[in-house]
Scaffold this motif. Structure first.
Motif, PDB file in Angstrom:
ATOM      1  N   LEU A 112       5.511  10.340   2.750  1.00  0.00           N
ATOM      2  CA  LEU A 112       5.406   9.141   1.930  1.00  0.00           C
ATOM      3  C   LEU A 112       5.452   7.912   2.822  1.00  0.00           C
ATOM      4  CD1 LEU A 112       8.053  10.216  -0.738  1.00  0.00           C
ATOM      5  CD2 LEU A 112       5.571  10.605  -0.809  1.00  0.00           C
ATOM      6  N   SER A 113       4.511   6.992   2.602  1.00  0.00           N
ATOM      7  CA  SER A 113       4.509   5.781   3.416  1.00  0.00           C
ATOM      8  C   SER A 113       4.211   4.560   2.560  1.00  0.00           C
ATOM      9  CB  SER A 113       3.484   5.888   4.551  1.00  0.00           C
ATOM     10  OG  SER A 113       2.170   6.001   4.043  1.00  0.00           O
ATOM     11  N   ILE A 114       4.693   3.421   3.043  1.00  0.00           N
ATOM     12  CA  ILE A 114       4.461   2.129   2.398  1.00  0.00           C
ATOM     13  C   ILE A 114       4.004   1.163   3.473  1.00  0.00           C
ATOM     14  CG2 ILE A 114       5.498   0.230   1.098  1.00  0.00           C
ATOM     15  CD1 ILE A 114       7.505   2.262  -0.024  1.00  0.00           C
ATOM     16  N   ASN A 115       2.818   0.604   3.283  1.00  0.00           N
ATOM     17  CA  ASN A 115       2.235  -0.330   4.251  1.00  0.00           C
ATOM     18  C   ASN A 115       2.167   0.266   5.653  1.00  0.00           C
ATOM     19  OD1 ASN A 115       1.903  -2.414   2.280  1.00  0.00           O
ATOM     20  ND2 ASN A 115       4.100  -2.825   2.433  1.00  0.00           N
ATOM     21  N   GLY A 116       1.845   1.560   5.718  1.00  0.00           N
ATOM     22  CA  GLY A 116       1.677   2.235   6.994  1.00  0.00           C
ATOM     23  C   GLY A 116       2.960   2.701   7.642  1.00  0.00           C
ATOM     24  N   VAL A 117       4.102   2.445   7.023  1.00  0.00           N
ATOM     25  CA  VAL A 117       5.400   2.853   7.566  1.00  0.00           C
ATOM     26  C   VAL A 117       5.896   4.079   6.798  1.00  0.00           C
ATOM     27  CG1 VAL A 117       7.798   2.183   7.959  1.00  0.00           C
ATOM     28  CG2 VAL A 117       5.957   0.488   8.193  1.00  0.00           C
ATOM     29  N   VAL A 118       6.179   5.165   7.499  1.00  0.00           N
ATOM     30  CA  VAL A 118       6.710   6.359   6.846  1.00  0.00           C
ATOM     31  C   VAL A 118       8.129   6.067   6.371  1.00  0.00           C
ATOM     32  CG1 VAL A 118       7.404   8.764   7.152  1.00  0.00           C
ATOM     33  CG2 VAL A 118       5.273   7.929   8.182  1.00  0.00           C
ATOM     34  N   VAL A 119       8.353   6.244   5.061  1.00  0.00           N
ATOM     35  CA  VAL A 119       9.672   5.952   4.489  1.00  0.00           C
ATOM     36  C   VAL A 119      10.413   7.212   4.069  1.00  0.00           C
ATOM     37  CG1 VAL A 119       9.055   3.624   3.738  1.00  0.00           C
ATOM     38  CG2 VAL A 119       8.649   5.561   2.190  1.00  0.00           C
ATOM     39  N   GLY A 120       9.711   8.321   3.937  1.00  0.00           N
ATOM     40  CA  GLY A 120      10.380   9.552   3.537  1.00  0.00           C
ATOM     41  C   GLY A 120       9.399  10.694   3.445  1.00  0.00           C
ATOM     42  N   GLU A 121       9.924  11.871   3.113  1.00  0.00           N
ATOM     43  CA  GLU A 121       9.078  13.029   2.916  1.00  0.00           C
ATOM     44  C   GLU A 121       9.766  13.991   1.970  1.00  0.00           C
ATOM     45  OE1 GLU A 121       9.892  16.175   6.425  1.00  0.00           O
ATOM     46  OE2 GLU A 121       8.690  14.437   7.037  1.00  0.00           O
ATOM     47  N   ARG A 157       0.858  -1.190   0.000  1.00  0.00           N
ATOM     48  CA  ARG A 157       0.000   0.000   0.000  1.00  0.00           C
ATOM     49  C   ARG A 157       0.892   1.237   0.000  1.00  0.00           C
ATOM     50  NH1 ARG A 157      -4.956   1.276  -0.315  1.00  0.00           N
ATOM     51  NH2 ARG A 157      -5.859   3.177   0.543  1.00  0.00           N
ATOM     52  N   LEU A 158       0.734   2.040  -1.042  1.00  0.00           N
ATOM     53  CA  LEU A 158       1.529   3.250  -1.216  1.00  0.00           C
ATOM     54  C   LEU A 158       0.673   4.455  -0.859  1.00  0.00           C
ATOM     55  CD1 LEU A 158       3.025   2.439  -4.749  1.00  0.00           C
ATOM     56  CD2 LEU A 158       3.635   1.473  -2.521  1.00  0.00           C
ATOM     57  N   ALA A 159       1.257   5.427  -0.167  1.00  0.00           N
ATOM     58  CA  ALA A 159       0.480   6.589   0.254  1.00  0.00           C
ATOM     59  C   ALA A 159       1.345   7.841   0.240  1.00  0.00           C
ATOM     60  CB  ALA A 159      -0.104   6.376   1.648  1.00  0.00           C
ATOM     61  N   ALA A 160       0.711   8.959  -0.102  1.00  0.00           N
ATOM     62  CA  ALA A 160       1.351  10.277  -0.059  1.00  0.00           C
ATOM     63  C   ALA A 160       0.353  11.252   0.551  1.00  0.00           C
ATOM     64  CB  ALA A 160       1.758  10.731  -1.454  1.00  0.00           C
ATOM     65  N   GLU A 161       0.775  11.958   1.595  1.00  0.00           N
ATOM     66  CA  GLU A 161      -0.139  12.847   2.324  1.00  0.00           C
ATOM     67  C   GLU A 161       0.515  14.203   2.551  1.00  0.00           C
ATOM     68  OE1 GLU A 161      -2.629  13.062   6.543  1.00  0.00           O
ATOM     69  OE2 GLU A 161      -1.353  11.335   6.089  1.00  0.00           O
ATOM     70  N   HIS A 162      -0.210  15.254   2.188  1.00  0.00           N
ATOM     71  CA  HIS A 162       0.261  16.611   2.424  1.00  0.00           C
ATOM     72  C   HIS A 162       0.023  16.977   3.889  1.00  0.00           C
ATOM     73  CE1 HIS A 162       0.741  17.750  -1.912  1.00  0.00           C
ATOM     74  NE2 HIS A 162      -0.042  16.683  -2.024  1.00  0.00           N
TER      75      HIS A 162
END
Length: 261
Positions: free
Chosen positions: A182-191, A170-175
């Motif tokens: 940026l997160s993958i599977n609920g884990v923040v990986v970067g910003e 699951r890929l996600a990007a939130e302002h």
């Protein structure tokens, strides 16, 4: 002029670098606009958009130039049938302020180069950002997409958050407060810095085949795009299908880059 913009993943994998060389040839037929009714848009207000792909909502479906796009089995499929191609598809949704976008992604069959979540689309798919994942290397990367190609913002970065092979990621990007998390599977990986704070932006999905290997059969599910309903910008073209190869142009070349140390 050759546009060298990326990359890529350690030695045993070679991600594709794509560069535009010219515009669509005269023989290419443009995609006809397809206007549809989108029920979450009414009275100048655009509600949050969620799609499990059980029913048609306006995503592009069809075949062209090495791509098959369709809804199948409750998923959205981007089958890239030729090597060294990257395809983007925009969601049939409004542009949103302070948006959050997310999608489940996986490979059906042998993994491809990468699949990804497009976000911060500023009116055109080739003015956007892409959170991409290579599940074989269990790595993610961030690209800025322009009409000249793809520029690396964050180089391929290994992460245990990325599930391998054909598993769902699951890929996600939130302002959030001037940043994009940026997160993958609920884990923040970067910003990254928010490139357009307060500006309505779109979202979508992407899939790419390897330089010398195809097909790449990406599947997407549970797409969401949410944001401030009071400040949503509605456009006359919002319900038109939007699809393109990385940037405008009918001719593409692959530029292999050496592996980074």
């Amino acid at each position: 002029m050759l546009f060298r913009s990326l990359l890529l993943i350690p030695a045993l994998l070679a991600l594709a670098v794509v560069a535009a060389a010219g515009r669509h040839p005269a023989s290419a037929e443009p995609l006809p606009p397809a206007r549809i009714f989108i029920p979450h848009i009414a009275g100048g207000y655009c509600g949050n958009f969620f799609d499990n792909f059980d029913n048609p909502t306006g995503w592009y479906e069809g075949e062209q130039d090495g791509l098959l796009a369709e809804r199948t089995g409750g998923e959205y499929r981007l089958l890239v049938t030729r090597p060294a191609l990257t395809w983007f598809v925009g969601a049939p949704d409004c542009e949103r302020v302070d948006a959050a976008a997310a999608v489940d992604a996986r490979w059906a069959g042998e993994p491809g180069n990468f699949y990804g979540l497009l976000f911060a689309i500023t009116g055109r798919l080739d003015r956007s950002y892409l959170l991409a994942v290579n599940s074989e290397a269990r790595a993610w990367m961030l690209f800025a997409v322009t009409d000249k190609g793809m520029e690396t913002v964050v180089a391929p970065t290994s992460s245990d958050a990325v599930r391998p092979g054909g598993e769902v990621n699951r890929l996600a990007a939130e302002h959030r407060g001037g940043r994009v998390v940026l997160s993958i599977n609920g884990v923040v990986v970067g910003e990254a810095a928010d490139i357009a704070p307060g500006v309505p932006l779109g979202a979508g999905v992407a899939a790419a085949s390897y330089t010398f290997r195809a097909p790449a059969d990406a599947r997407f599910d549970n797409f969401s795009h949410t944001g401030s309903g009071e400040r949503v910008k509605l456009r006359e073209t919002q319900s038109e299908q939007r699809i393109q190869k990385v940037a405008e142009g009918g001719l593409w070349r692959v530029v292999p880059l050496p592996a980074t140390p």
